[in-house]
Design a protein around this motif. Structure first.
Motif, PDB file in Angstrom:
ATOM      1  N   ASN A  75       0.854  -1.181   0.000  1.00 51.97           N
ATOM      2  CA  ASN A  75       0.000   0.000   0.000  1.00 51.97           C
ATOM      3  C   ASN A  75       0.898   1.241   0.000  1.00 51.97           C
ATOM      4  O   ASN A  75       2.117   1.130  -0.066  1.00 51.97           O
ATOM      5  CB  ASN A  75      -0.932   0.004   1.220  1.00 51.97           C
ATOM      6  CG  ASN A  75      -0.183  -0.267   2.506  1.00 51.97           C
ATOM      7  OD1 ASN A  75      -0.111  -1.415   2.946  1.00 51.97           O
ATOM      8  ND2 ASN A  75       0.400   0.761   3.093  1.00 51.97           N
ATOM      9  N   LYS A 126      -2.307   5.212   3.266  1.00 52.78           N
ATOM     10  CA  LYS A 126      -3.189   5.606   2.167  1.00 52.78           C
ATOM     11  C   LYS A 126      -3.728   4.344   1.474  1.00 52.78           C
ATOM     12  O   LYS A 126      -3.886   3.319   2.115  1.00 52.78           O
ATOM     13  CB  LYS A 126      -2.427   6.508   1.185  1.00 52.78           C
ATOM     14  CG  LYS A 126      -1.677   7.667   1.838  1.00 52.78           C
ATOM     15  CD  LYS A 126      -2.606   8.711   2.412  1.00 52.78           C
ATOM     16  CE  LYS A 126      -3.101   9.637   1.341  1.00 52.78           C
ATOM     17  NZ  LYS A 126      -3.892  10.773   1.904  1.00 52.78           N
ATOM     18  N   SER A 127      -3.981   4.433   0.178  1.00 53.93           N
ATOM     19  CA  SER A 127      -4.627   3.340  -0.556  1.00 53.93           C
ATOM     20  C   SER A 127      -3.750   2.094  -0.669  1.00 53.93           C
ATOM     21  O   SER A 127      -2.523   2.171  -0.697  1.00 53.93           O
ATOM     22  CB  SER A 127      -4.983   3.792  -1.977  1.00 53.93           C
ATOM     23  OG  SER A 127      -5.994   4.751  -1.961  1.00 53.93           O
ATOM     24  N   TYR A 141       2.144  11.958 -10.036  1.00 51.71           N
ATOM     25  CA  TYR A 141       1.857  10.520 -10.117  1.00 51.71           C
ATOM     26  C   TYR A 141       3.118   9.718  -9.784  1.00 51.71           C
ATOM     27  O   TYR A 141       4.216  10.090 -10.197  1.00 51.71           O
ATOM     28  CB  TYR A 141       1.394  10.112 -11.523  1.00 51.71           C
ATOM     29  CG  TYR A 141       0.031  10.610 -11.896  1.00 51.71           C
ATOM     30  CD1 TYR A 141      -1.105   9.828 -11.669  1.00 51.71           C
ATOM     31  CD2 TYR A 141      -0.136  11.858 -12.491  1.00 51.71           C
ATOM     32  CE1 TYR A 141      -2.373  10.281 -12.032  1.00 51.71           C
ATOM     33  CE2 TYR A 141      -1.391  12.322 -12.857  1.00 51.71           C
ATOM     34  CZ  TYR A 141      -2.507  11.527 -12.618  1.00 51.71           C
ATOM     35  OH  TYR A 141      -3.750  11.992 -12.969  1.00 51.71           O
ATOM     36  N   TYR A 145       0.003   5.940  -9.531  1.00 50.30           N
ATOM     37  CA  TYR A 145      -0.740   6.365  -8.350  1.00 50.30           C
ATOM     38  C   TYR A 145      -0.898   7.878  -8.369  1.00 50.30           C
ATOM     39  O   TYR A 145       0.088   8.618  -8.461  1.00 50.30           O
ATOM     40  CB  TYR A 145       0.013   5.926  -7.090  1.00 50.30           C
ATOM     41  CG  TYR A 145      -0.549   6.453  -5.798  1.00 50.30           C
ATOM     42  CD1 TYR A 145      -1.758   5.982  -5.289  1.00 50.30           C
ATOM     43  CD2 TYR A 145       0.138   7.436  -5.078  1.00 50.30           C
ATOM     44  CE1 TYR A 145      -2.266   6.484  -4.089  1.00 50.30           C
ATOM     45  CE2 TYR A 145      -0.357   7.929  -3.877  1.00 50.30           C
ATOM     46  CZ  TYR A 145      -1.569   7.450  -3.394  1.00 50.30           C
ATOM     47  OH  TYR A 145      -2.076   7.931  -2.204  1.00 50.30           O
ATOM     48  N   ASP A 146      -2.136   8.335  -8.303  1.00 48.24           N
ATOM     49  CA  ASP A 146      -2.464   9.755  -8.249  1.00 48.24           C
ATOM     50  C   ASP A 146      -2.327  10.202  -6.795  1.00 48.24           C
ATOM     51  O   ASP A 146      -3.151   9.867  -5.938  1.00 48.24           O
ATOM     52  CB  ASP A 146      -3.900   9.940  -8.754  1.00 48.24           C
ATOM     53  CG  ASP A 146      -4.343  11.387  -8.807  1.00 48.24           C
ATOM     54  OD1 ASP A 146      -3.757  12.220  -8.091  1.00 48.24           O
ATOM     55  OD2 ASP A 146      -5.290  11.687  -9.554  1.00 48.24           O
ATOM     56  N   ASN A 191      -5.256  12.501  -5.295  1.00 48.84           N
ATOM     57  CA  ASN A 191      -6.558  11.839  -5.189  1.00 48.84           C
ATOM     58  C   ASN A 191      -6.482  10.451  -4.562  1.00 48.84           C
ATOM     59  O   ASN A 191      -7.503   9.757  -4.468  1.00 48.84           O
ATOM     60  CB  ASN A 191      -7.214  11.756  -6.575  1.00 48.84           C
ATOM     61  CG  ASN A 191      -7.602  13.120  -7.105  1.00 48.84           C
ATOM     62  OD1 ASN A 191      -8.355  13.847  -6.473  1.00 48.84           O
ATOM     63  ND2 ASN A 191      -7.056  13.486  -8.255  1.00 48.84           N
ATOM     64  N   ASP A 192      -5.259  10.041  -4.146  1.00 51.29           N
ATOM     65  CA  ASP A 192      -5.078   8.755  -3.461  1.00 51.29           C
ATOM     66  C   ASP A 192      -5.734   7.615  -4.232  1.00 51.29           C
ATOM     67  O   ASP A 192      -6.528   6.845  -3.703  1.00 51.29           O
ATOM     68  CB  ASP A 192      -5.664   8.843  -2.041  1.00 51.29           C
ATOM     69  CG  ASP A 192      -5.350   7.609  -1.192  1.00 51.29           C
ATOM     70  OD1 ASP A 192      -4.336   6.928  -1.473  1.00 51.29           O
ATOM     71  OD2 ASP A 192      -6.133   7.322  -0.259  1.00 51.29           O
ATOM     72  N   LYS A 193      -5.351   7.485  -5.513  1.00 47.31           N
ATOM     73  CA  LYS A 193      -6.008   6.507  -6.364  1.00 47.31           C
ATOM     74  C   LYS A 193      -5.022   5.871  -7.330  1.00 47.31           C
ATOM     75  O   LYS A 193      -4.228   6.554  -7.975  1.00 47.31           O
ATOM     76  CB  LYS A 193      -7.138   7.183  -7.157  1.00 47.31           C
ATOM     77  CG  LYS A 193      -7.961   6.237  -8.001  1.00 47.31           C
ATOM     78  CD  LYS A 193      -9.074   6.989  -8.722  1.00 47.31           C
ATOM     79  CE  LYS A 193      -9.906   6.045  -9.586  1.00 47.31           C
ATOM     80  NZ  LYS A 193     -10.993   6.774 -10.298  1.00 47.31           N
ATOM     81  N   TRP A 194      -5.068   4.538  -7.426  1.00 45.82           N
ATOM     82  CA  TRP A 194      -4.253   3.784  -8.373  1.00 45.82           C
ATOM     83  C   TRP A 194      -5.028   3.534  -9.661  1.00 45.82           C
ATOM     84  O   TRP A 194      -6.252   3.406  -9.645  1.00 45.82           O
ATOM     85  CB  TRP A 194      -3.883   2.420  -7.791  1.00 45.82           C
ATOM     86  CG  TRP A 194      -2.852   2.435  -6.716  1.00 45.82           C
ATOM     87  CD1 TRP A 194      -3.065   2.419  -5.362  1.00 45.82           C
ATOM     88  CD2 TRP A 194      -1.425   2.445  -6.894  1.00 45.82           C
ATOM     89  NE1 TRP A 194      -1.878   2.422  -4.685  1.00 45.82           N
ATOM     90  CE2 TRP A 194      -0.846   2.431  -5.597  1.00 45.82           C
ATOM     91  CE3 TRP A 194      -0.590   2.460  -8.005  1.00 45.82           C
ATOM     92  CZ2 TRP A 194       0.524   2.430  -5.397  1.00 45.82           C
ATOM     93  CZ3 TRP A 194       0.779   2.474  -7.803  1.00 45.82           C
ATOM     94  CH2 TRP A 194       1.334   2.454  -6.519  1.00 45.82           C
ATOM     95  N   GLU A 195      -4.275   3.409 -10.755  1.00 47.66           N
ATOM     96  CA  GLU A 195      -4.861   2.894 -11.999  1.00 47.66           C
ATOM     97  C   GLU A 195      -3.819   2.050 -12.727  1.00 47.66           C
ATOM     98  O   GLU A 195      -2.609   2.282 -12.603  1.00 47.66           O
ATOM     99  CB  GLU A 195      -5.374   4.008 -12.895  1.00 47.66           C
ATOM    100  CG  GLU A 195      -4.313   4.935 -13.469  1.00 47.66           C
ATOM    101  CD  GLU A 195      -4.892   5.960 -14.419  1.00 47.66           C
ATOM    102  OE1 GLU A 195      -5.123   5.613 -15.602  1.00 47.66           O
ATOM    103  OE2 GLU A 195      -5.128   7.105 -13.981  1.00 47.66           O
TER     104      GLU A 195
END
Length: 313
Positions: free
Chosen positions: A133, A147-148, A166, A184-185, A188-192
């Motif tokens: 994570n 975080k995420s 990122y 990882y953004d 915005n605490d977001k993976w893609e």
């Protein structure tokens, strides 16, 4: 682009996965591992506490024993300060800087857990790092936030870097070498997930040249690595594996650029057997890049420093 050997530095039989960075006109080699008593089944991997300081021509200035044995940790630099995060057998974050011409080693936080072979970056006064994570460590308040979760299979020996807010995590290995990659953004605490790579980058050396380009070389062969993970418990396979020639292990010789804007891996130039390594470090000093130490085949390290002129316009 062509790498040529200019010197041998560091431990007598070389090192891999070490702390290697530069501050101003000094280059630091610290920790790392090798097999001083021979490869398995005869010998075991050993980590080291040796700290070497060189000038930018790689002449030795000083050598001493550090307080830790850096091994597969996360090494990040901002301005003239280096941060080293955890690694095998360690749970702490350290800060390094020169004072009165001496390298200072300062423990600044105890995580209470290891992060071995993870990813990380420094972004707007905070360190973002992790493996399973993401953690956010505030360098001003010395506070930690979780975080995420990472959305892929956790892996080590990835190519990682930050660009435009990122964190990119490309390839890497768990029980197999992975071709999938992610970004990882931070805000915005977001993976893609990104489009899969067309080659394996596990163990590659990498250097962010700009917000558009990352230089990459070396890395292991996926087919050989995946087979070894399955069979290394068998003594006869182990003997055969560590006896393979440098050519037979098929480490990547070629030099690539990752185009961050288009999120594509591009061949820059054909390399040679000398820059076919794993766990080496790429450093930029003025207009040149240096490939330092690493593993040239499983269990065998090199003391080499290779140099190439940087021209990625």
């Amino acid at each position: 682009m062509e790498f040529k050997k200019i010197k041998e530095i560091g431990h007598a039989i070389g090192l891999t996965s070490l702390f290697c960075e530069s501050i101003d006109d000094k280059v630091i080699l610290y920790g790392g591992s090798n097999f001083p008593d021979g490869v398995p089944p005869q010998g075991m991997r050993v980590t080291h506490k040796d700290m070497y300081i060189y000038d930018t021509n790689f002449n030795l200035i000083s050598k001493k024993m550090g307080n830790i044995a850096p091994d597969r940790g996360i090494c990040l630099k901002e301005n003239n300060i280096i941060y080293f995060i955890s690694g095998a057998g360690n749970t702490k974050i350290y800060k390094y800087y020169f004072k009165n011409n001496e390298l200072q080693e300062e423990e600044i936080y105890d995580l209470g857990f290891e992060v071995v072979g993870g990813y990380g970056c420094i972004y707007k006064g905070k360190i973002y790092f992790g493996k399973e994570n993401v953690y956010e460590f505030d360098l001003e308040t010395l506070s930690l936030n979780k975080k995420s979760d990472f959305i892929g299979i956790p892996r080590e020996q990835s190519v990682y870097f930050e660009s435009n807010g990122y964190i990119y995590v490309l390839s890497g290995a768990s029980n197999i070498c992975h071709l999938d990659s992610y970004k990882y953004d931070i805000l915005n605490d977001k993976w893609e997930q990104l489009e899969n790579l067309n080659m394996n980058l596990t163990g590659s050396s990498f250097l962010k040249i700009s917000n558009e380009k990352v230089l990459i070389t070396g890395g292991c062969n996926k087919e050989i690595f995946d087979e070894a993970v399955k069979k290394l418990s068998y003594i006869e396979f182990k003997k055969e594996y560590f006896n393979k020639s440098r050519e037979e292990v098929k480490f990547n010789k070629d030099i690539y650029v990752y185009d961050i804007v288009n999120e594509k891996l591009e061949l820059l130039s054909k390399g040679n057997i000398e820059n076919a390594t794993c766990g080496s470090t790429l450093l930029k000093i003025l207009d040149d890049v240096y490939l330092i130490n690493g593993e040239y085949k499983p269990g065998f390290r090199t003391r080499n420093v290779l140099k190439a002129s940087l021209n990625l316009k």
